[in-house]
Design a protein around this motif. Sequence first.
Motif, mmCIF file in Angstrom:
data_model
loop_
_atom_site.group_PDB
_atom_site.id
_atom_site.type_symbol
_atom_site.label_atom_id
_atom_site.label_comp_id
_atom_site.label_asym_id
_atom_site.label_seq_id
_atom_site.Cartn_x
_atom_site.Cartn_y
_atom_site.Cartn_z
ATOM 1 N N ASN A 2 142.092 44.325 61.671
ATOM 2 C CA ASN A 2 141.406 45.160 62.658
ATOM 3 C C ASN A 2 140.559 44.344 63.638
ATOM 4 O O ASN A 2 139.456 44.739 64.003
ATOM 5 C CB ASN A 2 140.552 46.217 61.939
ATOM 6 C CG ASN A 2 139.998 47.274 62.860
ATOM 7 O OD1 ASN A 2 140.557 47.581 63.908
ATOM 8 N ND2 ASN A 2 138.867 47.839 62.470
ATOM 9 N N GLY A 3 141.069 43.203 64.062
ATOM 10 C CA GLY A 3 140.327 42.356 64.986
ATOM 11 C C GLY A 3 140.144 42.951 66.364
ATOM 12 O O GLY A 3 139.242 42.567 67.095
ATOM 13 N N ASN A 4 140.976 43.906 66.716
ATOM 14 C CA ASN A 4 140.843 44.537 68.037
ATOM 15 C C ASN A 4 140.103 45.866 67.966
ATOM 16 O O ASN A 4 139.917 46.525 68.983
ATOM 17 C CB ASN A 4 142.206 44.724 68.701
ATOM 18 C CG ASN A 4 143.144 45.591 67.880
ATOM 19 O OD1 ASN A 4 142.757 46.201 66.877
ATOM 20 N ND2 ASN A 4 144.391 45.654 68.296
ATOM 21 N N PHE A 5 139.687 46.289 66.771
ATOM 22 C CA PHE A 5 138.901 47.511 66.541
ATOM 23 C C PHE A 5 139.630 48.781 66.986
ATOM 24 O O PHE A 5 139.026 49.831 67.127
ATOM 25 C CB PHE A 5 137.544 47.436 67.251
ATOM 26 C CG PHE A 5 136.791 46.173 66.962
ATOM 27 C CD1 PHE A 5 136.210 45.975 65.725
ATOM 28 C CD2 PHE A 5 136.664 45.179 67.919
ATOM 29 C CE1 PHE A 5 135.510 44.803 65.442
ATOM 30 C CE2 PHE A 5 135.975 44.006 67.651
ATOM 31 C CZ PHE A 5 135.397 43.821 66.412
ATOM 32 N N GLU A 6 140.939 48.699 67.202
ATOM 33 C CA GLU A 6 141.669 49.821 67.794
ATOM 34 C C GLU A 6 141.877 51.016 66.881
ATOM 35 O O GLU A 6 142.324 52.055 67.345
ATOM 36 C CB GLU A 6 143.002 49.361 68.373
ATOM 37 C CG GLU A 6 142.842 48.611 69.670
ATOM 38 C CD GLU A 6 141.932 49.314 70.670
ATOM 39 O OE1 GLU A 6 142.143 50.498 70.969
ATOM 40 O OE2 GLU A 6 140.988 48.674 71.146
ATOM 41 N N ASN A 7 141.526 50.918 65.626
ATOM 42 C CA ASN A 7 141.601 52.126 64.809
ATOM 43 C C ASN A 7 140.297 52.921 64.902
ATOM 44 O O ASN A 7 140.147 53.944 64.260
ATOM 45 C CB ASN A 7 141.984 51.806 63.360
ATOM 46 C CG ASN A 7 140.944 50.998 62.636
ATOM 47 O OD1 ASN A 7 139.823 50.834 63.100
ATOM 48 N ND2 ASN A 7 141.315 50.472 61.492
ATOM 49 N N GLY A 8 139.349 52.438 65.709
ATOM 50 C CA GLY A 8 138.108 53.166 65.939
ATOM 51 C C GLY A 8 137.113 53.074 64.798
ATOM 52 O O GLY A 8 136.125 53.804 64.787
ATOM 53 N N THR A 9 137.347 52.158 63.854
ATOM 54 C CA THR A 9 136.432 51.971 62.724
ATOM 55 C C THR A 9 136.174 50.476 62.540
ATOM 56 O O THR A 9 136.750 49.644 63.230
ATOM 57 C CB THR A 9 137.031 52.512 61.411
ATOM 58 O OG1 THR A 9 138.105 51.663 61.009
ATOM 59 C CG2 THR A 9 137.511 53.948 61.567
ATOM 60 N N LEU A 10 135.339 50.170 61.573
ATOM 61 C CA LEU A 10 135.052 48.775 61.228
ATOM 62 C C LEU A 10 135.800 48.350 59.969
ATOM 63 O O LEU A 10 135.394 47.401 59.296
ATOM 64 C CB LEU A 10 133.550 48.582 61.055
ATOM 65 C CG LEU A 10 132.777 48.603 62.376
ATOM 66 C CD1 LEU A 10 131.290 48.730 62.140
ATOM 67 C CD2 LEU A 10 133.091 47.356 63.184
ATOM 68 N N ILE A 11 136.909 49.028 59.650
ATOM 69 C CA ILE A 11 137.713 48.631 58.493
ATOM 70 C C ILE A 11 138.074 47.161 58.638
ATOM 71 O O ILE A 11 138.497 46.712 59.702
ATOM 72 C CB ILE A 11 138.981 49.501 58.374
ATOM 73 C CG1 ILE A 11 138.608 50.903 57.911
ATOM 74 C CG2 ILE A 11 139.992 48.870 57.420
ATOM 75 C CD1 ILE A 11 139.753 51.875 57.893
ATOM 76 N N GLY A 12 137.896 46.400 57.553
ATOM 77 C CA GLY A 12 138.159 44.975 57.556
ATOM 78 C C GLY A 12 136.923 44.136 57.828
ATOM 79 O O GLY A 12 136.895 42.958 57.557
ATOM 80 N N TRP A 13 135.882 44.736 58.359
ATOM 81 C CA TRP A 13 134.656 44.030 58.734
ATOM 82 C C TRP A 13 133.486 44.458 57.858
ATOM 83 O O TRP A 13 133.426 45.594 57.401
ATOM 84 C CB TRP A 13 134.294 44.328 60.186
ATOM 85 C CG TRP A 13 135.276 43.797 61.170
ATOM 86 C CD1 TRP A 13 136.318 44.485 61.742
ATOM 87 C CD2 TRP A 13 135.329 42.482 61.706
ATOM 88 N NE1 TRP A 13 137.007 43.671 62.590
ATOM 89 C CE2 TRP A 13 136.424 42.423 62.595
ATOM 90 C CE3 TRP A 13 134.553 41.335 61.525
ATOM 91 C CZ2 TRP A 13 136.756 41.275 63.305
ATOM 92 C CZ3 TRP A 13 134.889 40.192 62.229
ATOM 93 C CH2 TRP A 13 135.975 40.174 63.108
#
Length: 177
Positions: free
Chosen positions: A94-105
């Motif tokens: 999710n480096g581009n944040f395109e799922n609209g969440t901070l999943i992975g971070w």
Amino acid sequence: MIVYASRDITSTYTSTSISTTTASISCIPSTNYVLSYTTLPLSYEQQIYNFTAQHSGFATLEFGFKAKNSAFTWHLDDVSIVDTSALNIEMLVNGNFENGTLIGWQVLCSNTNCGGTGGSIVQTTCHTSSFCYKGACAGNYDYLRQSFAITIGHIYALRFWVYTDGHSSQAAYVNIS
């Protein structure tokens, strides 16, 4: 790679839970960083940093952001780390944040350092597409982190787009440990 992706997501979920419930996480900014920023760049600029892994295991990418207030903040988008020694395999989730969440971070220290106004996913002033990260911790640092697998001797390329609203009391840094 499937094992890594599964472990990374599990690790991040666990770490995110710990970060929101454990007071023992240090909220002191790192003094060891690979890139640092104050009042620039004033518009999105791509940043690139290459490094060679000195060991095998895991490394942690950390962004530290300190804003002036909600009007003077940091903006981060399209974060990528690729293993250039292994067919340019993307290492981040999710480096581009395109799922609209901070999943992975992991987001750390927003509750303790920022008075409730820390970093978040937003849909305005993004570099590309719909979502990006806005670092808005007023007067102190909060942190955005993600761990990823590394192999000794492999070369990794970190790329991301960042800009600030340019107030002199702002600061940001990038660390890989």
